[in-house]
Scaffold this active site. Sequence first.
Site, PDB file in Angstrom:
ATOM      1  CG  ASP A   1      -6.327  -5.267   5.634  1.00 49.01           C
ATOM      2  OD1 ASP A   1      -6.147  -5.721   6.887  1.00 49.01           O
ATOM      3  OD2 ASP A   1      -6.743  -4.304   5.398  1.00 49.01           O
TER       4      ASP A   1
ATOM      5  CG  ASN B   1      -0.374  -0.097   2.489  1.00 50.45           C
ATOM      6  OD1 ASN B   1       0.534   0.691   2.904  1.00 50.45           O
ATOM      7  ND2 ASN B   1      -0.124  -1.158   3.141  1.00 50.45           N
TER       8      ASN B   1
ATOM      9  CE  LYS C   1      -8.598  -4.002  13.640  1.00 47.59           C
ATOM     10  NZ  LYS C   1      -7.581  -4.102  12.806  1.00 47.59           N
TER      11      LYS C   1
HETATM   12  O1  PMT Z   1       2.682   6.213   6.462  1.00 45.60           O
HETATM   13  P1  PMT Z   1       2.291   7.509   6.078  1.00 45.60           P
HETATM   14  O2  PMT Z   1       2.358   7.764   4.510  1.00 45.60           O
HETATM   15  O3  PMT Z   1       2.745   8.498   7.058  1.00 45.60           O
HETATM   16  O4  PMT Z   1       0.618   7.532   6.116  1.00 45.60           O
HETATM   17  C1  PMT Z   1       0.050   7.045   7.508  1.00 45.60           C
HETATM   18  C2  PMT Z   1      -0.931   6.049   7.694  1.00 45.60           C
HETATM   19  C3  PMT Z   1      -2.194   6.670   6.595  1.00 45.60           C
HETATM   20  C4  PMT Z   1      -0.499   4.750   7.161  1.00 45.60           C
HETATM   21  C5  PMT Z   1      -1.511   6.196   8.957  1.00 45.60           C
HETATM   22  O5  PMT Z   1      -2.063   7.434   9.311  1.00 45.60           O
HETATM   23  C6  PMT Z   1      -2.630   5.255   9.320  1.00 45.60           C
HETATM   24  O6  PMT Z   1      -3.821   5.488   9.261  1.00 45.60           O
HETATM   25  N1  PMT Z   1      -2.314   3.743   9.605  1.00 45.60           N
HETATM   26  C7  PMT Z   1      -3.305   2.534   9.742  1.00 45.60           C
HETATM   27  C8  PMT Z   1      -3.434   2.148   8.418  1.00 45.60           C
HETATM   28  C9  PMT Z   1      -4.524   0.987   8.442  1.00 45.60           C
HETATM   29  O7  PMT Z   1      -3.946  -0.109   8.205  1.00 45.60           O
HETATM   30  O8  PMT Z   1      -5.693   1.147   8.828  1.00 45.60           O
HETATM   31  P2  PMT Z   1      -6.801  -0.045   8.921  1.00 45.60           P
HETATM   32  O9  PMT Z   1      -8.098   0.655   9.165  1.00 45.60           O
HETATM   33  O10 PMT Z   1      -6.563  -0.904   7.936  1.00 45.60           O
HETATM   34  O11 PMT Z   1      -6.155  -1.037  10.480  1.00 45.60           O
HETATM   35  C10 PMT Z   1      -6.739  -0.492  11.809  1.00 45.60           C
HETATM   36  C11 PMT Z   1      -5.562  -0.701  12.765  1.00 45.60           C
HETATM   37  O12 PMT Z   1      -5.491  -2.129  12.678  1.00 45.60           O
HETATM   38  C12 PMT Z   1      -4.341  -0.042  12.231  1.00 45.60           C
HETATM   39  O13 PMT Z   1      -3.813   0.325  13.481  1.00 45.60           O
HETATM   40  C13 PMT Z   1      -3.330  -1.154  11.763  1.00 45.60           C
HETATM   41  O14 PMT Z   1      -1.913  -1.090  12.017  1.00 45.60           O
HETATM   42  C14 PMT Z   1      -4.217  -2.453  12.282  1.00 45.60           C
HETATM   43  N2  PMT Z   1      -3.931  -3.620  11.657  1.00 45.60           N
HETATM   44  C15 PMT Z   1      -4.415  -3.796  10.554  1.00 45.60           C
HETATM   45  C16 PMT Z   1      -4.543  -4.889   9.713  1.00 45.60           C
HETATM   46  C17 PMT Z   1      -4.026  -5.777  10.306  1.00 45.60           C
HETATM   47  N3  PMT Z   1      -3.815  -6.990   9.473  1.00 45.60           N
HETATM   48  N4  PMT Z   1      -3.136  -6.020  11.373  1.00 45.60           N
HETATM   49  C18 PMT Z   1      -3.267  -4.910  12.263  1.00 45.60           C
HETATM   50  O15 PMT Z   1      -2.622  -4.914  12.959  1.00 45.60           O
END
Ligand code: PMT
Length: 407
Positions: free
Chosen positions: A279, A210, A341
């Site tokens: 993911d 990503n 979570k």
């Molecule tokens: O890195 P930059 O360019 O500065 O950009 C910042 C960012 C947009 C990446 C950051 O601000 C951000 O939003 N990070 C979280 C991205 C994400 O994976 O979001 P999510 O909604 O898919 O996941 C929710 C949470 O679960 C996140 O804290 C993620 O780290 C965690 N997760 C997700 C999927 C997975 N398989 N395991 C996880 O632990």
Amino acid sequence: MGLLKDKEIILAVTGGIAGYKAVELLRMLTEAGAGVQVVMTENACQFVGPITFEALSGRQVGLDLFAPGQEAVMAHIELARQADLLVIVPATANVLAKLAAGLADDLLTTLVLACRSPVILAPAMNVAMWEKPAVQSNVKRVQGLGYRLVGPEQGELACGDEGYGRLASLAAIWEEMEAALSPNDLSKETIIVTAGPTQEAIDPVRFLSNRSSGRMGYALARVARRRGARVILISGPVSLPSPGRVEVVEVNSAAKMREAVLKHWQEASALVMAAAVTDFKPAKSSKVKVKKGEFPASIPVKANPDILKELGEKKGDRILIGFAAETDNVVDNARLKVKEKNLDLIVANDVTRPDSGFGTDTNRVQLINQDLEMTDLPLLTKEEVADSVLDRLVQIREKRAAKLSRP
Ligand code: PMT
């Protein structure tokens, strides 16, 4: 806005060859919007002329307590009182000895004693001098007296010798200045910060991933360290310099990120997951490069482990903070993730805005707590967002402590 903006800094230069690096530091400080009063010892003037510092600072350089044409003694004491920070670059063995003894026999040492602000010493000298027991004992003494030391670093020295004695990098000195101006309110925390994307291999040359640059996570790591935390930064593949004084663990895939987080889990008091964990991954990854003509019409995928969800189930008294990168129904989707979570806080991030999310230096986010209450933050730099998130971590910790101490 940088921490040095509008701050009053005394930049003191003592007599060493690294004095020329203080010129560059002065330029960085004035560019950051700090007011800088340069003070030089007599020996420092043998290496760099005061005129250079005067031209760049726009102020007369302080040279001598009693020199004609210089400001009166009391005016210098007033200057020390107004300073937000005093930094000595380079600090010679001689000035370390004077400060260890509490001497005030010239303008600089008088200012140091008159100063109530933090004082940073950046020693630089020949390796044999640095290793001399007398110098080492003075170093211990000045640290015990509350002066902050940065460096010296190891490397090739101006005299041709090799070893400890090189002035710390300007980046390290800068970091120390920012730390000195920050609260030390995270000093009891060991925080795991995750950052960047993960890459899921299709074959040895191609992957699913990503757009995360790691900027948000790295800003969190820097600011947490600056505020006194021990920081373990678990980073996906990014092209950013490692933050100083932070333990960095580089990983590639979601599986490796999970492994690294679990390895450090027992030591951690908090976890902040800013990483964009991919993911899903290809159901099969080829050991050799798939030839152009042999590529399948579609690539079957399977889910990666949800690291944050797994840790939410066994968090104990750790504080868990997640991020939610969303493109629609941002706040509602983020609220669902708080519960799903078992988080203490989530940072909702609308990644469709041009000034926010992936790859930008700024971010506009909403903070949502365990009770699903939302705080909308304005557009900020990623370091400012990091500060706000870490303020919340401190508040959560204080709230828990208050609850525990109630009869
Ligand atoms: O890195 P930059 O360019 O500065 O950009 C910042 C960012 C947009 C990446 C950051 O601000 C951000 O939003 N990070 C979280 C991205 C994400 O994976 O979001 P999510 O909604 O898919 O996941 C929710 C949470 O679960 C996140 O804290 C993620 O780290 C965690 N997760 C997700 C999927 C997975 N398989 N395991 C996880 O632990």
